[in-house]
Write an enzyme that holds these catalytic residues in place. Structure first.
Site, PDB file in Angstrom:
ATOM      1  N   GLN A  75       0.836  -1.193   0.000  1.00 13.83           N
ATOM      2  CA  GLN A  75       0.000   0.000   0.000  1.00 13.83           C
ATOM      3  C   GLN A  75       0.878   1.253   0.000  1.00 13.83           C
ATOM      4  O   GLN A  75       1.780   1.376   0.837  1.00 13.83           O
ATOM      5  CB  GLN A  75      -0.880  -0.023   1.243  1.00 13.83           C
ATOM      6  N   TYR A 154      -5.917  10.638   4.471  1.00 15.38           N
ATOM      7  CA  TYR A 154      -4.533  10.952   4.112  1.00 15.38           C
ATOM      8  C   TYR A 154      -4.511  11.821   2.840  1.00 15.38           C
ATOM      9  O   TYR A 154      -5.551  12.279   2.378  1.00 15.38           O
ATOM     10  CB  TYR A 154      -3.721   9.675   3.996  1.00 15.38           C
ATOM     11  N   ARG A 201      -7.554   2.192  -3.216  1.00 20.83           N
ATOM     12  CA  ARG A 201      -8.358   2.118  -1.994  1.00 20.83           C
ATOM     13  C   ARG A 201      -9.107   3.429  -1.794  1.00 20.83           C
ATOM     14  O   ARG A 201      -8.508   4.514  -1.825  1.00 20.83           O
ATOM     15  CB  ARG A 201      -7.432   1.854  -0.798  1.00 20.83           C
ATOM     16  N   GLY A 293      -9.130  -6.987   8.162  1.00 22.28           N
ATOM     17  CA  GLY A 293      -7.920  -6.428   8.737  1.00 22.28           C
ATOM     18  C   GLY A 293      -7.671  -6.851  10.163  1.00 22.28           C
ATOM     19  O   GLY A 293      -6.800  -7.657  10.443  1.00 22.28           O
ATOM     20  N   ARG A 294      -8.474  -6.322  11.106  1.00 17.02           N
ATOM     21  CA  ARG A 294      -8.187  -6.559  12.516  1.00 17.02           C
ATOM     22  C   ARG A 294      -8.198  -8.036  12.884  1.00 17.02           C
ATOM     23  O   ARG A 294      -7.422  -8.478  13.740  1.00 17.02           O
ATOM     24  CB  ARG A 294      -9.175  -5.787  13.393  1.00 17.02           C
TER      25      ARG A 294
END
Length: 350
Positions: A75, A154, A201, A293-294
């Protein structure tokens, strides 16, 4: 899933090769964010991909994952205003001089965010080139491809959002202006390494890191149409809700592979199924693949656990995610270890 296990210069460390190799059974690992240039650094000890030391460090990681039968994309993330001079040594840059409304973690603890410097047009162009160079570096480091991070507040997301983009030039104002930087980055990256090696993304409507898009229903259809003309390998929609009209519109208009990441709460408890049911709802709504993810943080063998319905390891103390070392990183047990510890019987195939 930034874990802050790089060195202070952004070079991946040996423990990261162990961590990712443990998770090589994933269909595709999208590695944690790596910065394409020095000013893009967000937090201490995050990874980078803009010099030879970064390439060499990541190569150890990709070699380990490949040896374990896995494959990885890297990424690419520029923090924009989500950064601090005490971390990068540089004043953060952004589409406009609008500071992050929160404190930010630095090497000396939480501090008030700095006011970013508005990027010049020349700096925008050079940043586009930095993303392309980072993509080439990622391929040299052994990655199968890259994911351009245009989400989570971001830099690329900052250009998309009205709250952070007050520009009146070609990179602001209208919808076409605000999507321009993202489109130019994705085009440069696909030109550098091939569209088949590139994903993007996005996070429609997400307000993390103080983002206020203002016109989510307008900006994303325009962005998706522009990206479709470039033809990256996939579009990755994070915090996706199958009942959300924006998600439904994206699925209808996106001609290629769509990866969806289910809404499981931001920092809240992880569902006992690790997101499986939420993922299945997204598949039924038209997603081609599901990202988790988590659940992978605490379950190196998540794929097998989901396949047989085994219980999941809970994610331990949130603070362990970002402090370095093995605790809460490479020390989560896999099924065989867990069965031995609890003297559980092996599952019986049916």
């Amino acid at each position: 899933m930034t874990r802050n296990r790089a060195d202070a210069d952004g070079v991946p460390q040996a423990i990261m090769a162990t961590y990712y190799a443990q998770r090589a059974s994933a269909g595709l690992i999208i590695a944690e964010a790596a910065t394409p240039n020095a000013v893009g650094q967000t937090y201490p000890n995050i990874t980078a991909i803009h010099n030879e030391a970064h390439v060499a460090g990541w190569r150890h990681v990709t070699d380990a994952v490949r040896a374990a039968g896995g494959r990885m994309f890297l990424q690419l993330q520029h923090g924009g205003r989500v950064g601090h001079p005490d971390t990068s040594g540089l004043t953060p840059v952004a589409p406009s001089a609008v500071p992050l409304p929160d404190t930010i973690f630095t090497p000396s603890g939480h501090q008030q965010a700095a006011v970013p410097r508005e990027m010049t047009v020349d700096e925008i162009h050079s940043t586009v080139e930095d993303f392309a160079a980072a993509a080439r570096n990622a391929v040299d480091a052994g990655f199968a491809g890259v994911e351009v991070h245009a989400a989570n507040g971001y830099l690329l997301h900052q250009f998309l959002a009205k709250g952070t983009n007050h520009r009146t030039d070609a990179y602001g104002g209208s919808v076409e202006g605000r999507i321009r930087f993202v489109v130019e980055v994705v085009r440069a990256v696909t030109d550098a390494i091939g569209a088949e090696r590139v994903g993007v993304r996005i996070a429609p409507g997400l307000t993390v890191n103080g983002i206020e898009e203002g016109d989510t229903e307008s900006i994303y259809p325009a962005l998706v149409d522009a990206l479709a003309d470039i033809g990256p390998a996939y579009l990755h929609v994070v915090f996706a809700d199958p009942d959300n009209p924006v998600f439904q519109e994206i699925r209808k208009n996106w001609p290629g592979t769509l990866i969806a990441n289910p809404v499981l709460g931001w920092g809240g408890p992880l569902p006992a199924d690790g997101g499986r049911l939420a993922g299945e709802r997204l598949l039924a709504a038209g997603a081609d693949l599901i990202s988790l993810g988590r659940a992978f943080l605490a379950n190196p063998d998540l794929v097998e656990r989901l396949r047989i319905g085994a219980p999941l390891n809970p994610v331990r103390d949130r603070g362990l995610m970002y402090v370095g070392g093995e605790d809460g990183y490479t020390d989560y047990p896999v099924l065989a270890d867990a069965r031995d510890a609890a003297r559980l019987p092996e599952p019986v195939a049916s």
